[in-house]
Write an enzyme that holds these catalytic residues in place. Sequence first.
Site, PDB file in Angstrom:
ATOM      1  CG  LEU A 122      35.209  31.564  47.881  1.00 36.36           C
ATOM      2  CD1 LEU A 122      33.742  31.958  47.718  1.00 36.36           C
ATOM      3  CD2 LEU A 122      35.535  30.352  47.030  1.00 36.36           C
ATOM      4  CG  ASP A 123      40.642  33.764  43.608  1.00 34.89           C
ATOM      5  OD1 ASP A 123      41.454  33.539  44.526  1.00 34.89           O
ATOM      6  OD2 ASP A 123      40.650  33.162  42.519  1.00 34.89           O
ATOM      7  NE  ARG A 124      39.909  42.663  45.858  1.00 36.34           N
ATOM      8  CZ  ARG A 124      39.710  43.508  46.865  1.00 36.34           C
ATOM      9  NH1 ARG A 124      38.553  44.132  46.999  1.00 36.34           N
ATOM     10  NH2 ARG A 124      40.675  43.751  47.726  1.00 36.34           N
ATOM     11  NE  ARG A 174      40.974  33.550  38.221  1.00 30.90           N
ATOM     12  CZ  ARG A 174      41.575  34.581  38.819  1.00 30.90           C
ATOM     13  NH1 ARG A 174      41.748  34.572  40.139  1.00 30.90           N
ATOM     14  NH2 ARG A 174      41.996  35.596  38.107  1.00 30.90           N
TER      15      ARG A 174
END
EC number: 5.4.99.-
Length: 297
Positions: free
Chosen positions: A133-135, A235
């Site tokens: 997962l992205d930060r 996104r």
Amino acid sequence: MIYHWQKQDKHPQKLVNFLSQQGFSKTQLKQLKFHQGQLYVNHHRRYFGYQLHYGDEVVVLLPQEEGSDKIAAIAGPLAILYEDDNYLLVNKPAGLASLPVMNITSATLANYVKYYLQISKASNDAIHLVSRLDRDTSGVITFAKNAYAHSLLAAEFRTPDVVKEYDAIVQGNFTSRELTGQICAPIGVNAHNHNLRCVSPIGKYALTKYQVIQQYADFAWVRVNLITGRTHQIRVHFAHIGHPLLGDQAYGGSMQLIQRQALHCRQFSFFNRISNQQLSVKADLPNDLQKLLQNRK
């Protein structure tokens, strides 16, 4: 780790072919052969060329794995959602990177997991991150505890057995015809910034399905089913249709209501081939997203 099976079909078969059917890759078979892995058939040590018959009991002892020196063991909070001998599923908070990256020394989720594996006396402390997962994305993230369990689950990502479901809060209003839909648009690297992605005719196939859970005055709470798993897919896709995620400045989202992309992995489901059962793990919506929704009612 020790795994065992019983041969169910009546056709004779070499042990190496049987192991391939159980999901061992060519690389893992080499590890078994050359790095002190052990194979037993009916309690006797055997080798790849051994001929199996109906009812034979096969036992595999995996070779010991060595954790990478590039990931230090660091004590830190770990919200465990599910754990067995093969998998560890954790609820990752927003603002914490999944893995260390070059030139950044702050702790990551992988550092915390390695420390946990060491103090819990797991079979090894090697980090096998299956789904990243992205930060600034929160929610369910999956680690395997050895290379074999990792490869089994990684292969499932190309099948309907894996379900990745997200909650997103996106800008704008959806019409009555748009409350349920899908976004099918290829995604490639942004030519102006290689850290970002964009919809591109030369990109890779990407499919996102969604359902609007609730429409607010100026944004919508959307349930997202990620069919493919391209970098930044949710996104990019919602920005592409004019509904960027709140807080996602990189893709045109407003920062007025929240300071991180409003994205949360709420559920991860897969078929555990080792235990032969379907597994589904959920993570509740985090406080910042709950407050955002409650304050706008």
